[in-house]
Design an enzyme around this catalytic site. Structure first.
Site, PDB file in Angstrom:
ATOM      1  N   LYS A   8      39.576  36.850  30.849  1.00 52.72           N
ATOM      2  CA  LYS A   8      39.232  37.554  29.615  1.00 52.72           C
ATOM      3  C   LYS A   8      40.356  37.394  28.605  1.00 52.72           C
ATOM      4  CE  LYS A   8      36.331  41.622  29.509  1.00 52.72           C
ATOM      5  NZ  LYS A   8      36.243  43.053  29.750  1.00 52.72           N
TER       6      LYS A   8
ATOM      7  N   HIS B  85      29.820  33.007  37.240  1.00 56.04           N
ATOM      8  CA  HIS B  85      28.709  33.776  37.814  1.00 56.04           C
ATOM      9  C   HIS B  85      27.465  32.894  37.896  1.00 56.04           C
ATOM     10  CE1 HIS B  85      31.074  36.894  35.390  1.00 56.04           C
ATOM     11  NE2 HIS B  85      31.370  37.162  36.648  1.00 56.04           N
TER      12      HIS B  85
ATOM     13  N   LYS C 195      42.586  29.098  34.629  1.00 50.18           N
ATOM     14  CA  LYS C 195      41.805  30.141  35.275  1.00 50.18           C
ATOM     15  C   LYS C 195      40.868  30.794  34.236  1.00 50.18           C
ATOM     16  CE  LYS C 195      42.607  34.119  37.945  1.00 50.18           C
ATOM     17  NZ  LYS C 195      42.975  35.414  37.708  1.00 50.18           N
TER      18      LYS C 195
ATOM     19  N   CYS D  98      43.545  48.822  42.590  1.00 45.42           N
ATOM     20  CA  CYS D  98      43.336  48.013  41.382  1.00 45.42           C
ATOM     21  C   CYS D  98      41.928  48.287  40.871  1.00 45.42           C
ATOM     22  CB  CYS D  98      43.497  46.515  41.650  1.00 45.42           C
ATOM     23  SG  CYS D  98      43.009  45.536  40.199  1.00 45.42           S
TER      24      CYS D  98
ATOM     25  N   CYS E 186      48.898  43.595  41.217  1.00 47.63           N
ATOM     26  CA  CYS E 186      47.638  43.123  41.807  1.00 47.63           C
ATOM     27  C   CYS E 186      47.694  41.602  41.934  1.00 47.63           C
ATOM     28  CB  CYS E 186      46.458  43.516  40.915  1.00 47.63           C
ATOM     29  SG  CYS E 186      44.950  42.604  41.325  1.00 47.63           S
TER      30      CYS E 186
ATOM     31  N   HIS F  39      29.482  34.819  32.831  1.00 47.40           N
ATOM     32  CA  HIS F  39      30.119  33.559  32.448  1.00 47.40           C
ATOM     33  C   HIS F  39      29.701  32.481  33.430  1.00 47.40           C
ATOM     34  CE1 HIS F  39      33.229  33.721  35.522  1.00 47.40           C
ATOM     35  NE2 HIS F  39      33.801  34.814  35.020  1.00 47.40           N
TER      36      HIS F  39
ATOM     37  N   HIS G 261      44.737  40.215  39.406  1.00 42.00           N
ATOM     38  CA  HIS G 261      44.804  40.492  37.964  1.00 42.00           C
ATOM     39  C   HIS G 261      46.219  40.617  37.411  1.00 42.00           C
ATOM     40  CE1 HIS G 261      40.704  41.801  39.136  1.00 42.00           C
ATOM     41  NE2 HIS G 261      40.417  41.164  38.030  1.00 42.00           N
TER      42      HIS G 261
ATOM     43  N   CYS H 247      39.744  45.045  40.499  1.00 38.04           N
ATOM     44  CA  CYS H 247      39.146  44.556  41.754  1.00 38.04           C
ATOM     45  C   CYS H 247      38.287  45.623  42.411  1.00 38.04           C
ATOM     46  CB  CYS H 247      40.213  44.184  42.780  1.00 38.04           C
ATOM     47  SG  CYS H 247      41.312  42.875  42.309  1.00 38.04           S
TER      48      CYS H 247
END
Ligand code: MSP
Length: 482
Positions: free
Chosen positions: A299, A23, A296, A130, A147, A20, A150, A133
């Protein structure tokens, strides 16, 4: 001693998801640095790596979800990641996959070195893990028991595995961070890392029991190397470790990472390098995170943007410009479509694109495409270069745009269309000045906007100006109000 070689890296990305724009941000920034340093040190003295981090449990899960064999899934995802960087024009020299035999060899060699150094012991581990992560958390790091990244329930992991003696290296790592090379940027991240060390380090688990996928621990075939340890070792693999001559590159690392992974890069990795007797990185620069339209990237929100969808519409250079000009590197920021289009129209279409076209047209129209010998350029480029070398990409671009605006102003003040009728000598002088300056601007723009820079050089580079200059950045229609 002046630096003669540089190895620039991006994080290696997990293959459980598609690339995405977040990255793409790290990768584009590293690409700008690689392109810049190649112009300074020569192609042979610069290397740039990126790649995929594949030995994670997430890969197994994602493959299952896709109904594929794990390796076949990893292969197809690695192809997707590599293809994305190719389409974005990323000039990597090495694309590493952690499933490659060369990496397995390097990882095993390195872990064995830690073992031989006496820094690895076996013990029982119980912790909260997690899987998103791929890391353990301490109770005081959790957010409402979940977490912190997440916001998912953590798994209680209880197993026997191997530990690395991280506390043993705490002081040495601190000395490196606070030492004369000042390796960590920006300073806010450096302070965060120092505070974390001062809070107290614990031994860390470096292997996992009962995992089918991954790199075997060389001294215990029943365990796999913890995926983060394996991933960090990629930096040595790309240098050629453990084969002859890897040190010519392993001493030259400049890592670009997101702020989410600084503890791995600024504490754990340097400690392991020290334990294995390897050189520490030259620099680690951590950039901030950005949101999409204030949210943020996640997904579950389904708001992640495919960088290729953007570049299909606006071109690679426009994406590079927006990301690096809009968000000061190191700070958090936001990606907004409206803002992207506004910046595209104002800076790229109006100020740069128009200028290039206008100047080429005037030289063609008034001087048959021929330029009088230009005056030597006396502009100081040190400010732009210094900003770029400090990863202050927005500052470098702002400075370049001050010059672009200056040239637009010169056109308005000198009015070549009037000079064409009244003062031939002044006309030729002004046009030669504009073309000469644009050539220099193209050199400054090269790392940032490679395609645009080469087009400007093509148009203004020869003795005769190329009249076939197209529109560099077609202006976008203003967004319709709802
Ligand atoms: N595989 C590890 C890294 C190992 S490096 C030895 C990993 N991979 S990841 O696929 O999750 O990519 C994380 C990196 O992607 C971040 O460090 C950052 O560089 C980039 N970003 C992911 N989301 C981002 C934003 N929302 N904003 C900016 N960068 C982002 O962690």
């Amino acid at each position: 001693m002046p630096e003669t070689k540089r190895y620039i890296t991006t994080p290696i990305y997990y293959v459980n998801d598609k690339p995405h724009i977040g990255h793409a941000y790290s990768t584009i920034a590293a690409d700008v640095l690689a392109r810049y340093w190649r112009t300074k040190l020569g192609n042979a003295n610069v290397r740039f790596s990126t790649g995929t981090d594949e030995n994670s449990k997430k890969t197994i899960e994602a493959a299952e979800l896709a109904g594929q064999d794990t390796k076949a899934y990893a292969d197809s995802m690695a192809t997707l990641w590599r293809g994305t960087w190719d389409s974005l024009g990323i000039s990597y020299d090495h694309f590493i996959r952690t499933t490659e035999p060369a990496h397995h060899k390097a990882a095993q060699h390195f872990v064995q070195k830690l073992y031989d150094a006496g820094d690895i012991t076996k013990g029982d581990y119980e912790g909260l893990y997690c899987y998103r992560c791929e890391q353990f958390y301490k109770e005081d790091e959790l957010a409402n028991g979940k977490c912190p990244v997440h916001k998912i329930e953590l798994e209680v992991v209880k197993e026997e595995n191997y530990f690395f003696d991280l506390p043993k290296y705490a002081q040495l790592v601190k000395d490196w961070i606070t030492g004369p090379t000042d390796p960590i940027g920006p300073v806010s991240r450096k302070n965060e890392v120092l505070a974390f060390i001062d809070h107290g380090l614990e031994k860390i688990s470096i292997s996992r029991a009962n995992q089918a996928w991954g790199i075997e621990v060389p001294f215990d075939a029943s365990q796999k190397v913890y995926v983060w340890v394996d991933a960090l070792i990629n930096y040595l693999t790309v240098a050629g470790y453990p084969d002859a001559n890897y040190q010519q590159w392993s001493h030259q690392f400049h890592h670009i990472v997101g702020k989410d992974i600084i503890k791995f890069h600024c504490i754990i990795w340097p400690a392991m390098l020290l334990a294995a007797g390897e050189a520490l990185p030259q620099t680690v620069f951590a950039h901030g995170f950005f949101t999409i339209e204030g949210e943020k990237i996640s997904k579950s929100l389904g708001n992640s943007i495919d960088p290729l969808a953007l570049t299909a519409q606006y071109g690679n250079d426009a994406l590079r410009y927006y990301l690096l000009r809009e968000i000061p590197f190191g700070s958090d920021g936001d990606f907004s479509h409206a803002r992207f289009e506004a910046v595209y129209n104002a800076d790229l279409a109006n100020e740069l694109g128009n200028l290039v076209q206008r100047v080429a047209k005037m030289i063609t129209q008034y001087c048959d495409g021929k330029l009088a010998p230009g005056e030597p350029q006396t502009h100081d480029i040190a400010g732009v270069e210094a900003a770029l070398e400090q990863c202050r990409f927005d500052v470098a671009l702002k400075e370049i745009w001050v010059r672009i605006r200056g040239l637009n102003q010169l056109v308005e003040e000198e009015k070549p269309w009037v000079l064409a009728k009244s003062d031939r000598a002044q006309l030729e002088k002004v046009l030669a000045h504009l073309a000469g300056d644009l050539r220099q601007i193209a050199t400054l723009l090269e790392p940032f906007l490679p395609k645009t820079a080469s087009e400007i050089k093509r148009v203004f580079g020869g003795a005769t100006i190329d009249t076939s200059v197209g529109i560099l950045f077609p202006k976008l229609a203003p967004a319709k109000a709802d």
